[in-house]
Write a protein that holds these residues in place. Structure first.
Motif, short mmCIF file in Angstrom:
data_model
loop_
_atom_site.label_atom_id
_atom_site.label_comp_id
_atom_site.label_asym_id
_atom_site.label_seq_id
_atom_site.Cartn_x
_atom_site.Cartn_y
_atom_site.Cartn_z
N UNK A 230 0.94 -1.14 -0.10
CA UNK A 230 -0.05 -0.28 0.16
C UNK A 230 0.81 1.26 0.21
N UNK A 231 2.34 1.13 0.68
CA UNK A 231 2.99 2.29 0.70
C UNK A 231 3.39 2.86 -0.65
N UNK A 232 3.66 1.80 -1.52
CA UNK A 232 4.33 1.80 -2.82
C UNK A 232 2.93 2.50 -3.65
N UNK A 233 1.96 1.79 -3.72
CA UNK A 233 0.84 2.37 -4.20
C UNK A 233 0.62 3.86 -3.92
N UNK A 234 0.59 4.36 -2.76
CA UNK A 234 0.35 5.66 -2.20
C UNK A 234 1.27 6.44 -2.88
#
Ligand code: ADP
Ligand code: MG
Length: 240
Positions: A230-234
């Motif tokens: 999720x951090x990469x996506x954000x």
């Protein structure tokens, strides 16, 4: 190859690298992306022995960077680094600036150093600028001079820390093209960059850093096309 195993690094009570594992094979191009303060520059500084580490190990071709007995000067000849900005000596020509380290560090003769400097400056497209003074060149040309200067030491590895971040958008392309050329020639490189198109284009693998950890690493198609964390996506959502 560059082997990074469980590397931890703190500045005072602030832990900025929280157990980094990364192996970069000969000929590989790894780009590091991630938000400001995530530890990207600190990792490069540790790889080059510019910063001590608190735990773990970094090896370059089997030599431990942070071993007391390691000759850091010798190691740094093997691992070139280029930063966002390099202050060239303003009173020396481009050629003289690039000749300096081969003369002083490698102890080459004037003629040998000049030969290498001319070759590397020509390689990065500055063959016409040899006798110019650095401040008469554009930011993009100055960064290419900085790359030529690093290459003049015949490094086997190159670390690039946001080498285009201080440039006018118009000048970014010529510097990225130079990095791309080196990658295509087989140079082993770790590039910290905000240029996602470049990362997608040249990387064998892309590592995403988040708060001192490598949150995700994978081939560019996966990281940019189907990020798992999720951090990469954000992060990718915010830079697109
Ligand atoms: P990035 O390159 O990803 O933006 P850095 O590696 O420069 O991140 O910094 C990671 C963290 O370490 C940041 O919080 C930064 O403020 C801190 N830091 C970096 N260098 C130093 C230093 N010399 N002394 C204290 N803190 C530092
Ligand atoms: Mg940085």
């Amino acid at each position: 190859m560059i082997e990074i195993e469980n590397v931890r690094k703190s500045f005072g009570s602030l832990e900025v690298l929280k157990g980094i594992d990364l192996t970069v094979e000969k000929g590989e191009v790894v780009t590091i992306i991630g938000g400001s303060g995530s530890g990207k520059s600190t990792l490069l500084a540790c790889i080059n022995g510019l910063e001590p580490i608190n735990a773990g190990v970094i090896r370059i071709d089997g030599t431990r960077v942070h071993d007391r007995t390691t000759d850091l000067n010798r190691l740094r000849r093997k691992v070139g680094i280029v930063f966002q900005q390099w202050n060239a000596f303003p009173h020396l020509t481009v050629l003289e600036n690039v000749m300096l380290a081969p003369r002083k560090v490698l102890g080459l003769s004037r003629q040998q150093a000049e030969e290498i400097a001319v070759r590397q400056l020509t390689h990065v497209g500055l063959g016409e600028k040899l006798s110019v003074y650095p401040n008469r060149m554009s930011g993009g040309q100055q960064q290419r001079m900085a790359i030529a200067r690093a290459l003049a030491m015949s490094p086997e590895y190159m670390l690039f820390d946001e080498v285009t971040s201080a440039l006018d958008p118009m000048l970014v392309g010529e510097v990225l093209d130079t990095l791309k050329m080196l990658a295509e020639e087989g140079m082993t490189m770790i590039c910290v960059t905000h240029e996602m198109g470049f990362a997608r284009d040249v990387s064998d693998r892309v590592a995403f850093f988040h708060q001192g950890a490598m949150a995700e690493i994978g081939p560019p198609d996966q990281i940019f096309g189907a990020p798992r964390q999720p951090e990469t996506q954000a992060f990718l959502g915010s830079v697109r």
